[in-house]
Scaffold this active site. Structure first.
Site, PDB file in Angstrom:
ATOM      1  N   GLU A  36       0.844  -1.184   0.000  1.00 50.70           N
ATOM      2  CA  GLU A  36       0.000   0.000   0.000  1.00 50.70           C
ATOM      3  C   GLU A  36       0.883   1.239   0.000  1.00 50.70           C
ATOM      4  O   GLU A  36       2.056   1.196   0.394  1.00 50.70           O
ATOM      5  CB  GLU A  36      -0.936  -0.002   1.223  1.00 50.70           C
ATOM      6  CG  GLU A  36      -2.008  -1.072   1.142  1.00 50.70           C
ATOM      7  CD  GLU A  36      -3.235  -0.757   2.005  1.00 50.70           C
ATOM      8  OE1 GLU A  36      -3.331   0.363   2.546  1.00 50.70           O
ATOM      9  OE2 GLU A  36      -4.101  -1.640   2.108  1.00 50.70           O
ATOM     10  N   HIS A  98      -5.089   6.578  -0.979  1.00 47.86           N
ATOM     11  CA  HIS A  98      -4.163   5.455  -0.842  1.00 47.86           C
ATOM     12  C   HIS A  98      -4.539   4.322  -1.771  1.00 47.86           C
ATOM     13  O   HIS A  98      -5.548   4.369  -2.472  1.00 47.86           O
ATOM     14  CB  HIS A  98      -3.963   5.032   0.618  1.00 47.86           C
ATOM     15  CG  HIS A  98      -5.141   4.432   1.294  1.00 47.86           C
ATOM     16  ND1 HIS A  98      -5.912   5.112   2.194  1.00 47.86           N
ATOM     17  CD2 HIS A  98      -5.687   3.191   1.213  1.00 47.86           C
ATOM     18  CE1 HIS A  98      -6.870   4.319   2.645  1.00 47.86           C
ATOM     19  NE2 HIS A  98      -6.766   3.143   2.063  1.00 47.86           N
ATOM     20  N   HIS A 100      -4.922   0.164  -2.640  1.00 48.59           N
ATOM     21  CA  HIS A 100      -5.168  -1.213  -2.216  1.00 48.59           C
ATOM     22  C   HIS A 100      -4.653  -2.135  -3.322  1.00 48.59           C
ATOM     23  O   HIS A 100      -5.367  -2.386  -4.292  1.00 48.59           O
ATOM     24  CB  HIS A 100      -6.669  -1.465  -2.017  1.00 48.59           C
ATOM     25  CG  HIS A 100      -7.265  -0.787  -0.827  1.00 48.59           C
ATOM     26  ND1 HIS A 100      -8.627  -0.790  -0.571  1.00 48.59           N
ATOM     27  CD2 HIS A 100      -6.690  -0.091   0.188  1.00 48.59           C
ATOM     28  CE1 HIS A 100      -8.862  -0.130   0.553  1.00 48.59           C
ATOM     29  NE2 HIS A 100      -7.717   0.326   1.029  1.00 48.59           N
ATOM     30  N   ASP A 111      -9.944   2.394   7.508  1.00 50.77           N
ATOM     31  CA  ASP A 111     -10.045   3.609   6.684  1.00 50.77           C
ATOM     32  C   ASP A 111     -11.116   4.540   7.246  1.00 50.77           C
ATOM     33  O   ASP A 111     -10.932   5.757   7.334  1.00 50.77           O
ATOM     34  CB  ASP A 111     -10.403   3.253   5.237  1.00 50.77           C
ATOM     35  CG  ASP A 111      -9.277   2.532   4.517  1.00 50.77           C
ATOM     36  OD1 ASP A 111      -8.126   2.632   4.973  1.00 50.77           O
ATOM     37  OD2 ASP A 111      -9.565   1.877   3.499  1.00 50.77           O
TER      38      ASP A 111
END
Ligand SMILES: [Zn+2]
Length: 163
Positions: A36, A98, A100, A111
């Site tokens: 990530e 971000h 995944h 999150d």
């Protein structure tokens, strides 16, 4: 595709991400080699205050850390950068993004907690932070989800609204 445009069903929240910022994020995802990664969304709201325009994205700061299914977004250097863009262009923190890797861009419980903390933090001074998640493979097939976190309710999903 030149830009991504997402909005909530009630039209109260929208976000515009231009191709250059999208490409920057995809490039940062590729460099993360299956881990990530992420950073900040910086920009401004339109005059009606219902659409966030992303003009700059950052990658992981030096004090960020990540693994295949987690990302800790550090703070090193970010306040200085935000001060600079504010003084130069009056642009400011809009939220987070971000990646995944090889997974869906759906929100995790972590999150949601992280974003609700930001929404309620006086440090950020951002009552409705956005979260953009890129899921999948940045070079082959990826998908972007965008969420907004007003202090209440917990979050709202924004839908792709490209023509
Ligand atoms: Zn996540």
């Amino acid at each position: 595709m030149s830009s991504l445009h997402y909005k909530s069903i009630d039209n109260l929240f929208a976000i515009e991400v231009h191709e250059s910022e999208l490409n920057t994020m995809l490039h940062i995802c590729s460099e993360a080699q299956g881990n990530e990664t992420g950073g900040l969304l910086i920009g401004y709201y339109n005059d009606n205050h219902n659409c966030a325009i992303v003009t700059e994205v950052t990658g992981p700061s030096d004090d960020s850390a990540s693994g295949k299914t987690w990302f800790y977004r550090g703070v090193c250097g970010l306040q200085k950068l935000l001060n600079t863009v504010w003084h130069r262009r009056r642009h400011y923190y809009l939220g987070e993004w971000h990646f995944h890797p090889e997974a869906s861009p759906n929100l995790s419980g972590d999150d949601i907690n992280a974003m609700n903390n930001i929404a309620n933090s006086s440090k950020y001074n951002c009552p409705e932070p956005l979260l953009l998640i890129i899921g999948g493979n940045p070079e082959l097939q990826w998908k972007v989800n965008v969420y907004v976190f007003p202090r209440k309710p917990k979050y709202i999903t924004l839908k792709l609204a490209n023509d």
